[in-house]
Write an enzyme that holds these catalytic residues in place. Structure first.
Site, short mmCIF file in Angstrom:
data_model
loop_
_atom_site.label_atom_id
_atom_site.label_comp_id
_atom_site.label_asym_id
_atom_site.label_seq_id
_atom_site.Cartn_x
_atom_site.Cartn_y
_atom_site.Cartn_z
N CYS A 74 0.87 -1.17 0.00
CA CYS A 74 0.00 0.00 0.00
C CYS A 74 0.91 1.22 0.00
O CYS A 74 1.67 1.44 0.96
CB CYS A 74 -0.90 0.00 1.24
SG CYS A 74 -1.91 1.47 1.41
N GLY A 75 0.87 2.01 -1.07
CA GLY A 75 1.77 3.16 -1.21
C GLY A 75 1.53 4.24 -0.18
O GLY A 75 2.46 4.72 0.49
N ASN A 76 0.28 4.68 -0.04
CA ASN A 76 -0.03 5.69 0.97
C ASN A 76 0.22 5.14 2.37
O ASN A 76 0.65 5.86 3.27
CB ASN A 76 -1.47 6.16 0.84
CG ASN A 76 -1.68 7.07 -0.35
OD1 ASN A 76 -0.78 7.80 -0.74
ND2 ASN A 76 -2.86 7.03 -0.94
N GLU A 188 -10.78 0.06 -4.73
CA GLU A 188 -9.73 -0.79 -4.16
C GLU A 188 -10.26 -2.15 -3.75
O GLU A 188 -11.25 -2.25 -3.01
CB GLU A 188 -9.11 -0.10 -2.94
CG GLU A 188 -8.10 0.97 -3.29
CD GLU A 188 -7.16 1.27 -2.13
OE1 GLU A 188 -6.55 0.33 -1.59
OE2 GLU A 188 -7.06 2.45 -1.76
N CYS A 198 -5.26 6.37 -3.54
CA CYS A 198 -4.54 5.09 -3.60
C CYS A 198 -3.14 5.38 -4.15
O CYS A 198 -3.00 5.80 -5.29
CB CYS A 198 -5.28 4.09 -4.49
SG CYS A 198 -4.39 2.52 -4.67
N GLY A 199 -2.12 5.14 -3.33
CA GLY A 199 -0.76 5.48 -3.70
C GLY A 199 -0.20 4.62 -4.83
O GLY A 199 0.38 5.14 -5.79
#
Length: 259
Positions: A74-76, A188, A198-199
């Protein structure tokens, strides 16, 4: 069990953060994770993240989707974990940590802006009306018109299950705004709904738009429902390298909950 937690958000993508360096959290209890992420009966979040010790890095990030199951990158969430690690005094401004897809480097500025290095990307599958790529998590990228009124939930759900089956994919709908700027809305998997940001999704959008020749710059602005992110990268010998997801991450509140 009395559980101490912290709530973080990055452009509206929110997470329950837990310091699990003691390894006391019951990681196999998917029902507990899902209940903590529930917005009506729990704390409420798009996902839950455990920060743990790691012998080969400053820390390890373990990410769970809101449905209670361990997820991919998960980027964020990664950006928020970096901010959490700084809050805990584990890091200062630079760090290297491990996540589900391997090692990551990151920096955090005094204003809370986190720059997270993503993995190199070697493949983008181009179709007639969409692209598919994996930026730590799988992403479908599709251009649309009138994104503000677009039915992200129903259209995203159709693609997530209909095109990609049980395992599924995240689904990003994209509309060009200005030069090198795109509006993005994302359905998502694991959350099974639209999230405010969404990162890994905006990273996928930036690289897909560049691959399709819609932008020439190596820096892209992405406007999401929860704010604005930036992705920068280099491309050499057909490989996207030095990919950075850049944006704010902040602690919203902290508390304790009886589990």
């Amino acid at each position: 069990m009395q559980l101490k937690f912290y709530k973080y958000q990055g452009t509206g993508n929110d997470f329950v953060m837990i310091d699990n360096r003691s390894l006391s959290f019951p990681k196999e209890n998917t029902e507990l994770v899902a209940n903590l992420c529930d917005r009506r009966f729990g704390i409420g979040a798009d996902g839950l993240i455990l920060l743990e010790d790691d012998d080969a890095a400053d820390f390890r990030m373990v990410y769970y989707n809101a449905d209670g199951h361990e997820g991919s990158l998960c980027g964020n969430g990664g950006r928020c974990t970096v901010a959490f690690a700084k809050f805990l005094g584990i890091i200062d401004k630079d760090t290297r940590f491990n996540a589900a897809d391997g090692g990551h480097r990151a920096t955090i500025d005094d204003d809370g802006t986190v720059s997270l290095q993503m993995q190199d990307l070697t493949e983008i599958r181009e179709k007639s009306n969409y692209a598919f790529l994996n930026t730590g998590s799988p992403h479908h990228v599709q251009l649309v018109k009138g994104i503000e009124d677009f039915d992200v939930y129903n259209e995203g759900r159709k693609i997530r299950y209909g095109l990609y089956g049980k395992r599924g994919s995240n689904v990003n709908f994209v509309e060009p705004l200005d030069d090198d700027c795109f509006a993005v809305r994302t359905y998502e998997r694991g959350v099974e709904d639209e999230t405010l940001s969404c990162g890994t999704g905006v990273t996928a959008v930036a690289l897909a738009m560049h691959s399709q020749g819609r932008i020439k710059a190596n820096q892209v602005k992405l406007r999401v429902q929860g704010g604005q992110l930036k992705v920068k990268f280099n491309k050499k010998d057909g490989v996207y390298r030095d990919i950075y997801l850049i944006g704010p991450a902040e602690q919203v509140f902290k508390g304790e909950i009886e589990c």
